[in-house]
Structure formats: C-alpha cells, structure tokens
Design a protein around this motif. Structure first.
Motif, PDB file in Angstrom:
ATOM      1  N   ALA A   1       1.041  -1.168  -0.063  1.00  0.00           N
ATOM      2  CA  ALA A   1       0.003  -0.075  -0.075  1.00  0.00           C
ATOM      3  C   ALA A   1       0.810   1.343   0.065  1.00  0.00           C
ATOM      4  N   ALA A   2       0.279   2.312  -0.546  1.00  0.00           N
ATOM      5  CA  ALA A   2       1.042   3.707  -0.532  1.00  0.00           C
ATOM      6  C   ALA A   2       2.306   3.342  -1.129  1.00  0.00           C
ATOM      7  N   SER A   3       3.261   3.929  -0.576  1.00  0.00           N
ATOM      8  CA  SER A   3       4.597   3.818  -1.283  1.00  0.00           C
ATOM      9  C   SER A   3       5.164   2.396  -1.347  1.00  0.00           C
ATOM     10  N   GLN A   4       4.656   1.435  -0.773  1.00  0.00           N
ATOM     11  CA  GLN A   4       5.045   0.084  -0.728  1.00  0.00           C
ATOM     12  C   GLN A   4       4.274  -0.776  -2.007  1.00  0.00           C
ATOM     13  N   VAL A   5       3.388  -0.097  -2.718  1.00  0.00           N
ATOM     14  CA  VAL A   5       2.708  -0.709  -3.933  1.00  0.00           C
ATOM     15  C   VAL A   5       3.787  -0.980  -5.044  1.00  0.00           C
TER      16      VAL A   5
ATOM     17  N   VAL B   1      -6.511   7.236   0.533  1.00  0.00           N
ATOM     18  CA  VAL B   1      -6.082   6.321   1.867  1.00  0.00           C
ATOM     19  C   VAL B   1      -7.130   5.742   2.521  1.00  0.00           C
ATOM     20  N   ASP B   2      -8.137   6.702   2.538  1.00  0.00           N
ATOM     21  CA  ASP B   2      -9.422   6.341   3.351  1.00  0.00           C
ATOM     22  C   ASP B   2     -10.407   5.486   2.526  1.00  0.00           C
ATOM     23  N   ASP B   3     -10.102   5.159   1.135  1.00  0.00           N
ATOM     24  CA  ASP B   3     -11.108   4.475   0.442  1.00  0.00           C
ATOM     25  C   ASP B   3     -11.236   3.051   1.159  1.00  0.00           C
ATOM     26  N   PRO B   4     -12.069   2.555   0.866  1.00  0.00           N
ATOM     27  CA  PRO B   4     -12.590   0.956   1.474  1.00  0.00           C
ATOM     28  C   PRO B   4     -11.708  -0.058   1.072  1.00  0.00           C
ATOM     29  N   GLY B   5     -10.912  -0.373   1.880  1.00  0.00           N
ATOM     30  CA  GLY B   5      -9.911  -1.701   1.791  1.00  0.00           C
ATOM     31  C   GLY B   5      -8.429  -0.854   1.087  1.00  0.00           C
ATOM     32  N   ALA B   6      -8.506   0.268   1.044  1.00  0.00           N
ATOM     33  CA  ALA B   6      -7.098   0.857   0.357  1.00  0.00           C
ATOM     34  C   ALA B   6      -5.989   0.523   1.339  1.00  0.00           C
ATOM     35  N   GLY B   7      -6.177   0.234   2.669  1.00  0.00           N
ATOM     36  CA  GLY B   7      -4.777   0.139   3.412  1.00  0.00           C
ATOM     37  C   GLY B   7      -4.911  -1.261   3.749  1.00  0.00           C
ATOM     38  N   ASP B   8      -5.328  -2.226   3.093  1.00  0.00           N
ATOM     39  CA  ASP B   8      -5.285  -3.470   3.300  1.00  0.00           C
ATOM     40  C   ASP B   8      -4.226  -3.978   2.823  1.00  0.00           C
TER      41      ASP B   8
ATOM     42  N   ALA C   1      -2.484  -6.732   3.352  1.00  0.00           N
ATOM     43  CA  ALA C   1      -2.218  -8.354   3.436  1.00  0.00           C
ATOM     44  C   ALA C   1      -3.371  -9.093   2.268  1.00  0.00           C
ATOM     45  N   TYR C   2      -4.145  -8.356   1.818  1.00  0.00           N
ATOM     46  CA  TYR C   2      -5.227  -9.143   0.779  1.00  0.00           C
ATOM     47  C   TYR C   2      -5.709  -8.169  -0.051  1.00  0.00           C
ATOM     48  N   GLY C   3      -6.046  -6.755   0.106  1.00  0.00           N
ATOM     49  CA  GLY C   3      -6.480  -6.054  -0.787  1.00  0.00           C
ATOM     50  C   GLY C   3      -5.805  -4.748  -1.370  1.00  0.00           C
ATOM     51  N   GLY C   4      -6.453  -3.633  -1.261  1.00  0.00           N
ATOM     52  CA  GLY C   4      -5.714  -2.267  -1.523  1.00  0.00           C
ATOM     53  C   GLY C   4      -5.591  -2.124  -2.934  1.00  0.00           C
ATOM     54  N   TYR C   5      -4.981  -1.187  -3.164  1.00  0.00           N
ATOM     55  CA  TYR C   5      -4.652  -0.717  -4.733  1.00  0.00           C
ATOM     56  C   TYR C   5      -3.365  -1.401  -5.196  1.00  0.00           C
ATOM     57  N   SER C   6      -3.460  -2.481  -5.443  1.00  0.00           N
ATOM     58  CA  SER C   6      -2.317  -3.034  -5.634  1.00  0.00           C
ATOM     59  C   SER C   6      -2.114  -4.175  -6.876  1.00  0.00           C
TER      60      SER C   6
ATOM     61  N   GLY D   1     -14.760  -3.172   0.406  1.00  0.00           N
ATOM     62  CA  GLY D   1     -13.478  -2.854  -0.244  1.00  0.00           C
ATOM     63  C   GLY D   1     -12.365  -4.031  -0.109  1.00  0.00           C
ATOM     64  N   LYS D   2     -12.744  -5.256   0.533  1.00  0.00           N
ATOM     65  CA  LYS D   2     -11.709  -6.418   0.615  1.00  0.00           C
ATOM     66  C   LYS D   2     -11.909  -7.036  -0.769  1.00  0.00           C
ATOM     67  N   GLY D   3     -10.833  -7.923  -1.129  1.00  0.00           N
ATOM     68  CA  GLY D   3     -10.894  -8.833  -2.161  1.00  0.00           C
ATOM     69  C   GLY D   3     -10.850  -8.017  -3.492  1.00  0.00           C
ATOM     70  N   GLY D   4     -11.275  -8.836  -4.382  1.00  0.00           N
ATOM     71  CA  GLY D   4     -11.379  -8.218  -6.037  1.00  0.00           C
ATOM     72  C   GLY D   4     -10.290  -9.096  -6.890  1.00  0.00           C
ATOM     73  N   ALA D   5      -9.944  -8.406  -8.063  1.00  0.00           N
ATOM     74  CA  ALA D   5      -9.289  -9.157  -9.037  1.00  0.00           C
ATOM     75  C   ALA D   5      -7.811  -9.684  -8.570  1.00  0.00           C
ATOM     76  N   VAL D   6      -7.450 -10.710  -8.330  1.00  0.00           N
ATOM     77  CA  VAL D   6      -6.359 -11.291  -7.921  1.00  0.00           C
ATOM     78  C   VAL D   6      -5.554 -12.333  -8.836  1.00  0.00           C
ATOM     79  N   SER D   7      -6.422 -12.729  -9.842  1.00  0.00           N
ATOM     80  CA  SER D   7      -6.055 -14.053 -10.496  1.00  0.00           C
ATOM     81  C   SER D   7      -4.887 -13.786 -11.651  1.00  0.00           C
ATOM     82  N   ARG D   8      -4.062 -14.809 -12.119  1.00  0.00           N
ATOM     83  CA  ARG D   8      -3.334 -14.657 -13.347  1.00  0.00           C
ATOM     84  C   ARG D   8      -4.499 -14.662 -14.339  1.00  0.00           C
ATOM     85  N   PRO D   9      -4.581 -13.818 -15.634  1.00  0.00           N
ATOM     86  CA  PRO D   9      -5.484 -14.039 -16.579  1.00  0.00           C
ATOM     87  C   PRO D   9      -5.105 -15.047 -17.595  1.00  0.00           C
ATOM     88  N   ALA D  10      -5.930 -15.383 -18.087  1.00  0.00           N
ATOM     89  CA  ALA D  10      -5.952 -16.278 -19.389  1.00  0.00           C
ATOM     90  C   ALA D  10      -6.484 -15.363 -20.643  1.00  0.00           C
TER      91      ALA D  10
END
Length: 411
Positions: free
Chosen positions: A267-271, A305-312, A314-319, A374-383
């Motif tokens: 998250a943030a500078s660590q994306v 920073v306050d968007d739902p899940g943006a600071g997660d 471990a599993y989510g966030g803008y990453s 805000g948790k979860g979302g697109a995580v898979s390698r696409p085909a």
C-alpha cells in the motif's frame, strides 16, 4: 482517478454496476458469497484435440475458507459457448484441492499441474492431469510427493519440467514430468523462490525473489537432463517502488528480449505494481518502464488512503497481484489483476512507454460489500482467447469472468 474505487462509488451504486472502459462482459460464472472467496489466484485456458474449449481456476484462494460456499478445488469450466460458462466438475485431489498459487498448464502437452500449497507452506504433493482427449473431463495421471514444499510454480515451455517454489521455506524443486504417470524430482535447492517462468529454450529461469528482486538462473543442465545438475545465478535485479515480487515472464518485442515482472500487495509507497525489464544484457538487466495507475502514484496516496480496503496490505488495496500476456513473441497487450482496481489492460507495443487502454472492474456483490467492504477483488493471473480478443480472470468476491476488449483497444 485512474484505478480508484471510492466510498462515493459504492454509495452511488456505481460499484454494484461495475466500472468498465473499452471492455464488455462476454460471460460469467458467479457464486453468491456468504463466507469466503469464490475465485482464486490463476486462470488457465486449453483447447483439446476435439476442439473443446475449457477454463480452469482455483475456486478458493485460501483453502479451506471456501468450503461453506462450495468454492474448493479447481473448477473445470466448459467454454464452448463463452457467453455461458458451465461448471462441469471440480478437481479435488490433494494438490488441486488446495493449489494456492501453483496451478499451471502446459499448453504444448495438455497437462494441468499443481502442488499442494497455502499462504505459508504446503506439503509437496504434485497432481498431474491430462487434458488432451476431452478438456472438460481431465484424466488424473499421477499424485506424487515430488514438490518438496508448495506455494507457487513454473513449467517449461516444452512441458517436460515442472518447478515448485516456496518462499517461506526458501526452497525450489525441479520435477521431470516427461512421463506424467511417473514424475521424478531431479533437482532442488535452498533459494527464496516465489513464482518463476522459463525461457523458450528452457535454459533460463526468471525467478521472483520475495526479498525484492528478480533472479535469472542458468538451468541449462536441468534442461539437458545432466546427472546432478548445477544451477548458476546469472544476475539479480532490484527496483524502486517494490512490494513482494510475484512472478517474472520473459518475452520478445521486435526481436529484443524483455521480462514482465509484477509485484503483489503493498500500500502507498510500498505498492510495486508491474514493470518491464530489458534483459539484452542478462548480466545487467535494466528496468525500462512501469505499469502503474494513478492510485499507485505518491502524489495521490493522501487522497485514496481512506477508500474502503485501500490500506489492506495483506489481501486487498490498490495493488497488483498477477499480470500476463497472450503471447511471448511480440505481445501487444498485458492484462493485470489489480485487486480493487479490477482487470487492467496495457498496450506494450512500445515496451519503453506502456499505457493503459482498457479496464473491467466487475460488479461488486452487495452482500460482500455489506459484510466486508473494499476487500478482495481481482487477484488471478488472467488467461486469453486472442482470436476473440477475450481475457478471462476471476474476482475473489464473485467468481469467473470472460471479458472482451473492444473499440480496437487490443491492437
């Protein structure tokens, strides 16, 4: 803002409808989410000798959380009509029951392979299925304790070697799968290994090292099947704005060699997001460009920073989590699963100046929003189904999606 999913988007109902650009939904297989996730880390596509078209994906990205939703094992999807994906069966042998990030496919040999795994470490049970006669009904060829420890994986383009990587135990194993009924462990070492990819000639492995770098290995002695093979490190490459290296995929563009590397989480500078690395001089690889969205840029961290899940972290966030391309020779696009930002499509015809040209952020499940916003979302390698300009991926909140890139955005 490019890549953003804000509280306002949720309250207005936009997130429930989905947010797209230059894409359209072809078909989906979605599961109401009650307890856990319903889409995992990798999607694979295969067309068998009879012309049947299939997709495979791990249904529960962290076993056994999906049991109460029936989201376990590897889903086998009939894709003969991509507008109506049909679940045919679930593979529930030990490795397929919990493959974590290790699900892999040899398109050349029609083999589906995984090693039993979880986020920490799993026993090295390797399952191999044959898809060639009817991809809708994979045939189990073997279950073997050859993978040391499980988490991520790689497979050589010739389909003769499967690699099991485990960053927690810092181990890597090479398994000869030339006879899928009798796989053999032929090399192992202590090495920080997440995902890896193998060069077209089988002589190099591009390894994502979770300490924050890409390692190029000379694996020519493994490829040549020499006894007691020696593996040498050719180079190690680091970069700025990194999180956890996930995988590294070699490709060529106009005859010049590159690697697409992508990081997960942060998250943030660590994306970390993604990057393209010039390996013309493999002893001194050079990062030449980045695949990042506006939400990944430092000047926007305060705004999101306050968007739902943006600071997660471990599993989510803008990453990012996974990226891939439809071909390793002159690819025109890269598709990335970027969790809250959804599926993002980049034009990489000029590797020095990639640019985003399309995206598909799936409609968010209302129950998932209310229970875990805000948790979860697109995580898979696409085909990819390039002949129809389709990208297939999974969203952990809702399931499997086949998406078409429109308006000429896929060159």
């Amino acid at each position: 803002m490019q890549g953003r999913l804000s509280q306002a988007d949720i309250e207005s109902g936009l997130a429930l409808r989905g947010i797209t650009c230059n894409t359209e939904l072809v078909g989906s297989y979605t599961t109401p989410k009650s307890y856990a996730t319903v889409g995992g880390w990798k999607v694979e596509r295969y067309v068998d000798s009879q012309g049947n078209e299939c997709a495979y994906y791990d249904a529960s990205n962290i076993f056994p959380l999906g049991i109460l939703d029936g989201a376990i094992g590897v889903n086998v999807m009939d894709m003969n009509d991509p507008t109506h994906p049909v679940l045919i069966e679930q593979l529930l042998t030990p490795a397929m029951l919990s493959p974590h990030e290790s699900l892999n496919l040899s398109e050349k040999r029609g083999l589906l392979i995984a090693v039993n795994a979880n986020p920490a470490v799993g026993p090295g049970i390797v399952d191999i299925y044959d898809l060639t006669k009817d991809c809708r009904h994979p045939v189990l060829k073997s279950i073997s304790l050859t993978g040391l420890f499980g988490h991520e994986s790689g497979v050589s383009p010739d389909g003769l070697t499967f690699f099991s990587g485990s960053p927690i135990t810092s181990t890597i194993a090479a398994i000869d799968i030339s006879n899928p009924e009798f796989p053999l462990l032929i090399w192992s070492a202590f090495m920080d290994t997440h995902g890896l990819s193998v060069s077209a000639d089988g002589n190099r492995a591009y390894v994502a090292d979770t300490s924050g770098k890409m390692r190029i290995l000379d694996i020519s002695q493994i490829q040549a099947r020499l006894p007691n093979p020696k593996v040498k490190t050719v180079s190690e490459t680091e970069w700025e704005h990194g999180s956890i290296p996930q995988n590294a995929v070699p490709f060529t563009s106009k005859g010049k060699p590159y690697v697409l590397e992508f990081d997960e989480f942060g998250a943030a500078s660590q994306v970390g997001a993604g990057r393209i690395i010039d390996i013309s001089n493999e002893a001194k690889p050079k990062v030449i460009s980045n695949l990042r969205l506006e939400v990944h840029q430092p000047e926007n961290f305060a705004a999101v920073v306050d968007d739902p899940g943006a600071g997660d972290t471990a599993y989510g966030g803008y990453s990012a989590h996974y990226c891939d391309m439809p071909t390793r020779v002159d690819p025109t696009i890269v598709a990335c699963s970027m969790i809250l930002s959804g599926l993002r499509i980049f034009d990489i015809r000029d590797p020095y100046h990639p640019r985003e040209v399309a995206y598909f952020n799936a409609p968010l499940d209302g129950e998932a929003l209310s229970s875990n916003p805000g948790k979860g979302g697109a995580v898979s390698r696409p085909a990819f189904a390039p002949e129809r300009k389709e990208v297939w991926y999974t969203d952990s909140n809702s399931g499997f999606f086949a998406v078409r890139v429109t308006n000429g955005a896929w060159p």
